[in-house]
Design a protein around this motif. Structure first.
Motif, PDB file in Angstrom:
ATOM      1  N   TRP A 186       0.578   2.449 -12.170  1.00 19.93           N
ATOM      2  CA  TRP A 186      -0.801   2.613 -11.722  1.00 19.93           C
ATOM      3  C   TRP A 186      -1.429   3.905 -12.245  1.00 19.93           C
ATOM      4  O   TRP A 186      -2.646   3.962 -12.437  1.00 19.93           O
ATOM      5  CB  TRP A 186      -0.858   2.616 -10.188  1.00 19.93           C
ATOM      6  N   PHE A 187      -0.592   4.918 -12.435  1.00 16.18           N
ATOM      7  CA  PHE A 187      -1.088   6.218 -12.873  1.00 16.18           C
ATOM      8  C   PHE A 187      -0.227   6.738 -14.018  1.00 16.18           C
ATOM      9  O   PHE A 187       0.921   6.321 -14.176  1.00 16.18           O
ATOM     10  CB  PHE A 187      -1.070   7.233 -11.712  1.00 16.18           C
ATOM     11  N   PRO A 188      -0.769   7.648 -14.821  1.00 14.89           N
ATOM     12  CA  PRO A 188       0.036   8.282 -15.879  1.00 14.89           C
ATOM     13  C   PRO A 188       1.136   9.143 -15.267  1.00 14.89           C
ATOM     14  O   PRO A 188       1.010   9.642 -14.148  1.00 14.89           O
ATOM     15  CB  PRO A 188      -0.974   9.135 -16.648  1.00 14.89           C
ATOM     16  N   VAL A 189       2.216   9.330 -16.007  1.00 15.57           N
ATOM     17  CA  VAL A 189       3.364  10.052 -15.481  1.00 15.57           C
ATOM     18  C   VAL A 189       3.305  11.547 -15.768  1.00 15.57           C
ATOM     19  O   VAL A 189       3.958  12.337 -15.086  1.00 15.57           O
ATOM     20  CB  VAL A 189       4.678   9.454 -16.031  1.00 15.57           C
ATOM     21  N   SER A 190       2.534  11.966 -16.768  1.00 17.11           N
ATOM     22  CA  SER A 190       2.529  13.389 -17.114  1.00 17.11           C
ATOM     23  C   SER A 190       1.221  13.767 -17.775  1.00 17.11           C
ATOM     24  O   SER A 190       0.438  12.902 -18.210  1.00 17.11           O
ATOM     25  CB  SER A 190       3.699  13.721 -18.059  1.00 17.11           C
ATOM     26  N   GLY A 191       1.004  15.077 -17.865  1.00 19.79           N
ATOM     27  CA  GLY A 191      -0.195  15.598 -18.511  1.00 19.79           C
ATOM     28  C   GLY A 191      -1.370  15.686 -17.561  1.00 19.79           C
ATOM     29  O   GLY A 191      -1.309  15.262 -16.397  1.00 19.79           O
ATOM     30  N   ALA A 192      -2.479  16.237 -18.069  1.00 14.53           N
ATOM     31  CA  ALA A 192      -3.710  16.352 -17.285  1.00 14.53           C
ATOM     32  C   ALA A 192      -4.783  15.396 -17.780  1.00 14.53           C
ATOM     33  O   ALA A 192      -5.785  15.190 -17.099  1.00 14.53           O
ATOM     34  CB  ALA A 192      -4.236  17.780 -17.327  1.00 14.53           C
ATOM     35  N   TYR A 193      -4.583  14.820 -18.966  1.00 15.14           N
ATOM     36  CA  TYR A 193      -5.525  13.857 -19.534  1.00 15.14           C
ATOM     37  C   TYR A 193      -4.824  13.154 -20.684  1.00 15.14           C
ATOM     38  O   TYR A 193      -3.742  13.573 -21.127  1.00 15.14           O
ATOM     39  CB  TYR A 193      -6.815  14.535 -20.002  1.00 15.14           C
TER      40      TYR A 193
ATOM     41  N   SER B  40      -5.002  11.466 -26.480  1.00 16.89           N
ATOM     42  CA  SER B  40      -5.952  11.120 -27.537  1.00 16.89           C
ATOM     43  C   SER B  40      -7.315  11.768 -27.330  1.00 16.89           C
ATOM     44  O   SER B  40      -8.182  11.668 -28.197  1.00 16.89           O
ATOM     45  CB  SER B  40      -6.125   9.599 -27.614  1.00 16.89           C
ATOM     46  N   LEU B  41      -7.496  12.429 -26.166  1.00 20.34           N
ATOM     47  CA  LEU B  41      -8.789  13.034 -25.839  1.00 20.34           C
ATOM     48  C   LEU B  41      -8.728  14.545 -25.969  1.00 20.34           C
ATOM     49  O   LEU B  41      -7.662  15.152 -25.955  1.00 20.34           O
ATOM     50  CB  LEU B  41      -9.194  12.661 -24.407  1.00 20.34           C
ATOM     51  N   GLN B  42      -9.883  15.142 -26.072  1.00 24.96           N
ATOM     52  CA  GLN B  42     -10.049  16.587 -26.035  1.00 24.96           C
ATOM     53  C   GLN B  42     -10.905  16.939 -24.822  1.00 24.96           C
ATOM     54  O   GLN B  42     -11.813  16.185 -24.474  1.00 24.96           O
ATOM     55  CB  GLN B  42     -10.724  17.099 -27.318  1.00 24.96           C
ATOM     56  N   PRO B  43     -10.597  18.053 -24.132  1.00 27.37           N
ATOM     57  CA  PRO B  43     -11.410  18.427 -22.964  1.00 27.37           C
ATOM     58  C   PRO B  43     -12.897  18.499 -23.310  1.00 27.37           C
ATOM     59  O   PRO B  43     -13.299  19.184 -24.250  1.00 27.37           O
ATOM     60  CB  PRO B  43     -10.860  19.801 -22.585  1.00 27.37           C
ATOM     61  N   ALA B  44     -13.692  17.771 -22.559  1.00 27.39           N
ATOM     62  CA  ALA B  44     -15.137  17.734 -22.791  1.00 27.39           C
ATOM     63  C   ALA B  44     -15.817  17.215 -21.527  1.00 27.39           C
ATOM     64  O   ALA B  44     -15.187  16.559 -20.686  1.00 27.39           O
ATOM     65  CB  ALA B  44     -15.477  16.850 -23.988  1.00 27.39           C
ATOM     66  N   TRP B  45     -17.097  17.511 -21.397  1.00 23.13           N
ATOM     67  CA  TRP B  45     -17.867  17.047 -20.241  1.00 23.13           C
ATOM     68  C   TRP B  45     -18.371  15.637 -20.501  1.00 23.13           C
ATOM     69  O   TRP B  45     -19.560  15.392 -20.681  1.00 23.13           O
ATOM     70  CB  TRP B  45     -19.029  17.992 -19.949  1.00 23.13           C
TER      71      TRP B  45
ATOM     72  N   ALA C 223     -13.449  12.654 -17.815  1.00 24.26           N
ATOM     73  CA  ALA C 223     -13.380  12.807 -16.364  1.00 24.26           C
ATOM     74  C   ALA C 223     -12.520  11.715 -15.735  1.00 24.26           C
ATOM     75  O   ALA C 223     -11.712  11.972 -14.835  1.00 24.26           O
ATOM     76  CB  ALA C 223     -14.783  12.792 -15.767  1.00 24.26           C
ATOM     77  N   ARG C 224     -12.676  10.484 -16.218  1.00 26.76           N
ATOM     78  CA  ARG C 224     -11.867   9.383 -15.686  1.00 26.76           C
ATOM     79  C   ARG C 224     -10.387   9.589 -15.993  1.00 26.76           C
ATOM     80  O   ARG C 224      -9.523   9.400 -15.133  1.00 26.76           O
ATOM     81  CB  ARG C 224     -12.355   8.064 -16.289  1.00 26.76           C
ATOM     82  N   SER C 225     -10.092  10.000 -17.216  1.00 23.05           N
ATOM     83  CA  SER C 225      -8.699  10.256 -17.594  1.00 23.05           C
ATOM     84  C   SER C 225      -8.119  11.415 -16.787  1.00 23.05           C
ATOM     85  O   SER C 225      -6.961  11.372 -16.345  1.00 23.05           O
ATOM     86  CB  SER C 225      -8.605  10.557 -19.096  1.00 23.05           C
ATOM     87  N   PHE C 226      -8.920  12.452 -16.577  1.00 26.45           N
ATOM     88  CA  PHE C 226      -8.456  13.612 -15.807  1.00 26.45           C
ATOM     89  C   PHE C 226      -8.132  13.212 -14.369  1.00 26.45           C
ATOM     90  O   PHE C 226      -7.100  13.629 -13.820  1.00 26.45           O
ATOM     91  CB  PHE C 226      -9.527  14.702 -15.824  1.00 26.45           C
ATOM     92  N   LEU C 227      -8.981  12.408 -13.746  1.00 26.25           N
ATOM     93  CA  LEU C 227      -8.740  11.981 -12.370  1.00 26.25           C
ATOM     94  C   LEU C 227      -7.490  11.113 -12.260  1.00 26.25           C
ATOM     95  O   LEU C 227      -6.733  11.223 -11.286  1.00 26.25           O
ATOM     96  CB  LEU C 227      -9.954  11.215 -11.838  1.00 26.25           C
ATOM     97  N   GLU C 228      -7.254  10.259 -13.240  1.00 23.43           N
ATOM     98  CA  GLU C 228      -6.062   9.420 -13.222  1.00 23.43           C
ATOM     99  C   GLU C 228      -4.792  10.278 -13.264  1.00 23.43           C
ATOM    100  O   GLU C 228      -3.805   9.970 -12.587  1.00 23.43           O
ATOM    101  CB  GLU C 228      -6.081   8.455 -14.409  1.00 23.43           C
ATOM    102  N   HIS C 229      -4.810  11.331 -14.056  1.00 26.68           N
ATOM    103  CA  HIS C 229      -3.646  12.212 -14.153  1.00 26.68           C
ATOM    104  C   HIS C 229      -3.550  13.165 -12.958  1.00 26.68           C
ATOM    105  O   HIS C 229      -2.473  13.696 -12.683  1.00 26.68           O
ATOM    106  CB  HIS C 229      -3.715  13.035 -15.446  1.00 26.68           C
TER     107      HIS C 229
END
Length: 329
Positions: A165-172, A175-180, A185-191
């Protein structure tokens, strides 16, 4: 009020001095030579290793006695200089901390505030409702006795590895780079969900147990019985009981901040979350003196400031404190 604040400031300054001194000393008593480890990672040839060793020893200030290194540390600290990372030379320590800090705060602040609010509310309800108490109390004891690290491993195994249901590691997503952006945001919340849950649930159990016990005590106190005998509405009695029961919980919040921060660092390591916990682990593995002391210096400062704010807030929350400051009974 001025005398009270002055005394608190002196206490916190002494605590800061002692804690930072220990923070400076601990890395230097660790086994291993950070320069040798750095040269090993660089795979320096024997001919150049000695030259590089002399260069880095002087660059990092290890060519002077320990007492002078200690004085140099305080002189640099007063100028806002935390030094240069050994393992990430020549990146400044402050730059590495600033890069990892938002991820740690994104876990720590919501976990502390939400667990404190929800735990106290649920604990207060459990003290008055037997059905809820029979459910909340055993669950809270189980949660508060569970190490955050172990709970994080269980959550990762169940919800990430087994159910996916959720990723096992990391903050995002890698394949993405931190950006607004909405995608980031969706990837960050999942992690974020699993490491946050590990911190939230353990803290929630402790606050729920504490408030439940305090509410029971306050509802049996003389002032509660007196109000009830006067015909005061039960809602009014419970409101006074909740306010009085909240005071020890606020004190407990100040005392628990250090343990919560330590738990957050360990949970970050479990989930390979790129916050201060993972940064600290990498620093320890590479004997990075300046990064280790920089991270812990920031944590020491943050915990002391938070405790100081709570102490000041307590003056306005608890009228007995103000009476004591005025020399009253």
């Amino acid at each position: 009020m001025i005398r009270y604040l002055s005394r608190k400031v002196v206490i916190y300054l002494v605590t800061f001095f002692v804690a930072v001194t220990i923070d400076w000393a601990i890395p230097r008593f660790m086994p291993g030579d950070p320069i040798e480890r750095l040269l090993a990672r660089m795979q320096a040839q024997p001919g150049s290793a000695e030259i590089l060793n002399d260069y880095y020893t002087e660059a990092f200030g290890f060519d002077v006695p320990l007492w002078q290194q200690y004085l140099n540390f305080w002189a640099a600290l007063f100028h806002g200089d935390l030094g240069v990372s050994i393992a990430n030379f020549p990146t400044p320590v402050s730059e590495l901390i600033v890069g990892a800090l938002p991820y740690t705060l994104a876990l720590l602040v919501p976990a502390v505030l939400l667990s404190f609010w929800a735990g106290n509310k649920v604990g207060a309800l459990a003290a008055r409702r037997k059905t809820l108490d029979n459910t909340v109390l055993p669950a809270s004891y189980l949660l508060t006795a569970t190490p955050q690290m172990w709970l994080g491993i269980v959550l990762a195994w169940v919800f990430a590895s087994t159910l996916a249901w959720f990723p096992v590691s990391g903050a995002y997503d890698f394949s993405l780079q931190p950006a607004w952006t909405l995608e980031f945001a969706r990837s960050f919340l999942e992690h974020w969900v699993l490491p946050f849950s590990a911190l939230f649930l353990v803290a929630f159990g402790g606050w729920a147990i504490g408030m439940r016990n305090m509410i029971i005590y306050e509802l049996e106190a003389d002032y509660s019985n007196y109000l009830a005998s006067l015909g005061a509405p039960s809602r009014l009695v419970r409101r006074y009981a909740y306010r009085n029961a909240l005071l020890p919980q606020i004190t407990g919040l100040a005392l628990a901040l250090g343990a919560v921060v330590a738990g957050a660092l360990v949970v970050e390591i479990v989930f390979s979350y790129p916050g201060l916990g993972t940064l600290t682990l990498n620093a320890i593995q590479n004997r990075d003196y300046f990064l280790i002391q920089g991270v812990f210096l920031f944590l020491i400062t943050g915990v002391l400031i938070a405790n100081f704010v709570i102490d000041i807030a307590y003056v306005f929350i608890d009228p007995r404190t103000r009476v004591g400051m005025q020399g009253g009974p």
